[in-house]
Motif scaffolding. Structure first.
Motif, mmCIF file in Angstrom:
data_model
loop_
_atom_site.group_PDB
_atom_site.id
_atom_site.type_symbol
_atom_site.label_atom_id
_atom_site.label_comp_id
_atom_site.label_asym_id
_atom_site.label_seq_id
_atom_site.Cartn_x
_atom_site.Cartn_y
_atom_site.Cartn_z
ATOM 1 N N HIS A 1 0.825 -1.204 0.000
ATOM 2 C CA HIS A 1 0.000 0.000 0.000
ATOM 3 C C HIS A 1 0.858 1.252 0.000
ATOM 4 O O HIS A 1 2.013 1.236 0.436
ATOM 5 N N GLU A 2 0.275 2.343 -0.452
ATOM 6 C CA GLU A 2 0.952 3.624 -0.504
ATOM 7 C C GLU A 2 1.551 3.998 0.857
ATOM 8 O O GLU A 2 0.901 3.844 1.888
ATOM 9 N N GLY A 3 2.805 4.431 0.835
ATOM 10 C CA GLY A 3 3.489 4.861 2.049
ATOM 11 C C GLY A 3 4.204 3.761 2.806
ATOM 12 O O GLY A 3 4.871 4.028 3.803
ATOM 13 N N GLU A 4 4.102 2.524 2.336
ATOM 14 C CA GLU A 4 4.772 1.405 3.011
ATOM 15 C C GLU A 4 6.122 1.106 2.367
ATOM 16 O O GLU A 4 6.264 1.211 1.149
ATOM 17 N N VAL A 5 7.100 0.705 3.190
ATOM 18 C CA VAL A 5 8.350 0.204 2.631
ATOM 19 C C VAL A 5 8.104 -1.230 2.170
ATOM 20 O O VAL A 5 7.293 -1.951 2.756
ATOM 21 N N VAL A 6 8.776 -1.608 1.084
ATOM 22 C CA VAL A 6 8.530 -2.910 0.461
ATOM 23 C C VAL A 6 9.833 -3.598 0.093
ATOM 24 O O VAL A 6 10.891 -2.977 0.050
ATOM 25 N N LYS A 7 9.698 -4.886 -0.210
ATOM 26 C CA LYS A 7 10.831 -5.684 -0.693
ATOM 27 C C LYS A 7 10.395 -6.388 -1.973
ATOM 28 O O LYS A 7 9.192 -6.492 -2.259
ATOM 29 N N CYS B 1 7.051 -6.057 3.906
ATOM 30 C CA CYS B 1 8.225 -6.582 4.601
ATOM 31 C C CYS B 1 7.822 -7.115 5.975
ATOM 32 O O CYS B 1 6.929 -6.567 6.620
ATOM 33 N N ALA B 2 8.512 -8.131 6.412
ATOM 34 C CA ALA B 2 8.391 -8.600 7.792
ATOM 35 C C ALA B 2 9.352 -7.778 8.646
ATOM 36 O O ALA B 2 10.272 -7.136 8.129
ATOM 37 N N ALA B 3 9.157 -7.786 9.952
ATOM 38 C CA ALA B 3 10.049 -7.067 10.863
ATOM 39 C C ALA B 3 11.484 -7.546 10.675
ATOM 40 O O ALA B 3 11.741 -8.751 10.607
ATOM 41 N N GLY B 4 12.406 -6.618 10.538
ATOM 42 C CA GLY B 4 13.819 -6.938 10.377
ATOM 43 C C GLY B 4 14.274 -7.090 8.945
ATOM 44 O O GLY B 4 15.471 -7.188 8.687
ATOM 45 N N ASP B 5 13.338 -7.143 7.991
ATOM 46 C CA ASP B 5 13.711 -7.272 6.576
ATOM 47 C C ASP B 5 14.404 -6.020 6.067
ATOM 48 O O ASP B 5 14.095 -4.898 6.485
ATOM 49 N N SER B 6 15.287 -6.198 5.105
ATOM 50 C CA SER B 6 15.803 -5.079 4.328
ATOM 51 C C SER B 6 14.716 -4.698 3.334
ATOM 52 O O SER B 6 13.939 -5.553 2.893
ATOM 53 N N PHE B 7 14.652 -3.443 2.984
ATOM 54 C CA PHE B 7 13.626 -2.980 2.041
ATOM 55 C C PHE B 7 14.309 -2.343 0.835
ATOM 56 O O PHE B 7 15.439 -1.869 0.924
ATOM 57 N N CYS B 8 13.584 -2.340 -0.307
ATOM 58 C CA CYS B 8 14.157 -1.773 -1.523
ATOM 59 C C CYS B 8 13.657 -0.362 -1.786
ATOM 60 O O CYS B 8 14.270 0.374 -2.546
ATOM 61 N N GLY B 9 12.542 0.006 -1.184
ATOM 62 C CA GLY B 9 11.976 1.326 -1.434
ATOM 63 C C GLY B 9 10.645 1.489 -0.744
ATOM 64 O O GLY B 9 10.267 0.683 0.121
ATOM 65 N N GLY C 1 22.008 11.416 11.010
ATOM 66 C CA GLY C 1 23.266 10.977 10.411
ATOM 67 C C GLY C 1 23.088 9.559 9.882
ATOM 68 O O GLY C 1 21.991 9.131 9.554
ATOM 69 N N TRP C 2 24.167 8.818 9.829
ATOM 70 C CA TRP C 2 24.102 7.448 9.321
ATOM 71 C C TRP C 2 23.500 6.548 10.391
ATOM 72 O O TRP C 2 23.987 6.506 11.516
ATOM 73 N N CYS C 3 22.426 5.853 10.025
ATOM 74 C CA CYS C 3 21.678 5.044 10.988
ATOM 75 C C CYS C 3 21.209 3.754 10.310
ATOM 76 O O CYS C 3 20.754 3.782 9.163
ATOM 77 N N ALA C 4 21.322 2.636 11.023
ATOM 78 C CA ALA C 4 20.831 1.354 10.499
ATOM 79 C C ALA C 4 19.314 1.313 10.618
ATOM 80 O O ALA C 4 18.762 1.530 11.693
ATOM 81 N N LEU C 5 18.640 1.058 9.491
ATOM 82 C CA LEU C 5 17.185 0.950 9.456
ATOM 83 C C LEU C 5 16.789 -0.363 8.803
ATOM 84 O O LEU C 5 17.408 -0.795 7.828
ATOM 85 N N ALA C 6 15.750 -0.974 9.316
ATOM 86 C CA ALA C 6 15.158 -2.178 8.734
ATOM 87 C C ALA C 6 13.650 -2.002 8.793
ATOM 88 O O ALA C 6 13.139 -1.127 9.501
ATOM 89 N N ALA C 7 12.919 -2.836 8.081
ATOM 90 C CA ALA C 7 11.460 -2.782 8.113
ATOM 91 C C ALA C 7 10.960 -3.135 9.510
ATOM 92 O O ALA C 7 11.572 -3.944 10.216
ATOM 93 N N ASP C 8 9.833 -2.524 9.898
ATOM 94 C CA ASP C 8 9.267 -2.820 11.226
ATOM 95 C C ASP C 8 8.138 -3.849 11.174
ATOM 96 O O ASP C 8 7.569 -4.207 12.187
ATOM 97 N N GLY C 9 7.795 -4.314 9.972
ATOM 98 C CA GLY C 9 6.737 -5.310 9.829
ATOM 99 C C GLY C 9 5.348 -4.718 9.739
ATOM 100 O O GLY C 9 4.372 -5.436 9.559
ATOM 101 N N SER C 10 5.244 -3.378 9.853
ATOM 102 C CA SER C 10 3.938 -2.699 9.783
ATOM 103 C C SER C 10 3.926 -1.640 8.686
ATOM 104 O O SER C 10 3.116 -0.710 8.737
ATOM 105 N N GLY C 11 4.837 -1.730 7.752
ATOM 106 C CA GLY C 11 4.897 -0.770 6.653
ATOM 107 C C GLY C 11 5.884 0.358 6.869
ATOM 108 O O GLY C 11 6.165 1.122 5.957
ATOM 109 N N GLY C 12 6.418 0.470 8.071
ATOM 110 C CA GLY C 12 7.385 1.509 8.382
ATOM 111 C C GLY C 12 8.761 0.930 8.605
ATOM 112 O O GLY C 12 9.060 -0.188 8.174
#
Length: 114
Positions: free
Chosen positions: A21-27, A37-45, A77-88
Motif C-alpha cells: 500500500h501507498e506509504g509502506e516500505v517494500v521488498k 516486509c516482515a520485521a527486520g527485513d531489508s527494504f528496496c523502497g 546521520g548514518w543510521c541502520a534501518l530495517a522494516a518494522d513489519g507494519s509498513g514503516g
C-alpha cells in the motif's frame, strides 16, 4: 523556517504490487513484484502510489519520509534501518545504513536518503 525534503533526487519504477500500500516500505517478492516486509527485513523502497490494476510506483532512490516504530527513534546521520513489519521502519542492528536527515518524534516519521 520549515525545510522540505519531499521528492529530492527521487526516482521510481513500476512494479506489480503484492498487497503493498501507498506509504509502506517494500521488498522484492517475485520477478517484477514488490510486497510487504516482515520485521527486520531489508527494504528496496517505498510505495509512492498504487493503482487499482495491481501496479504501483516504488521510490528506489532519493529522499523519502516513512513512519517509524520501536523503542528507540532513529538517530540523525548514518543510521541502520530495517522494516518494522507494519509498513514503516525501525532503527537497529541488522538493517542497512541510511543517511537520516530528520526525525519527527511527534508524528513518528523519519526522513532519509534511500
Amino acid at each position: 523556517m520549515k525545510v522540505s525534503y519531499e521528492g529530492i533526487g527521487q526516482w521510481a519504477a513500476t512494479f506489480a504490487c503484492d498487497q503493498a500500500h501507498e506509504g509502506e516500505v517494500v521488498k522484492i517478492t517475485g520477478s517484477g513484484t514488490v510486497g510487504p516486509c516482515a520485521a527486520g527485513d531489508s527494504f528496496c523502497g517505498m510505495v509512492l502510489s498504487a493503482g487499482r490494476d495491481g501496479a504501483c510506483a516504488v521510490a528506489l532512490g532519493g529522499m523519502i519520509t516513512a513512519g517509524y516504530s520501536g523503542e528507540a527513534a532513529p538517530s540523525l546521520g548514518w543510521c541502520a534501518l530495517a522494516a518494522d513489519g507494519s509498513g514503516g521502519v525501525a532503527a537497529g542492528e541488522g538493517g542497512r545504513n541510511y543517511l537520516v536527515v530528520d526525525v519527527d518524534s511527534v508524528s513518528g516519521t523519519v526522513t532519509f536518503a534511500l
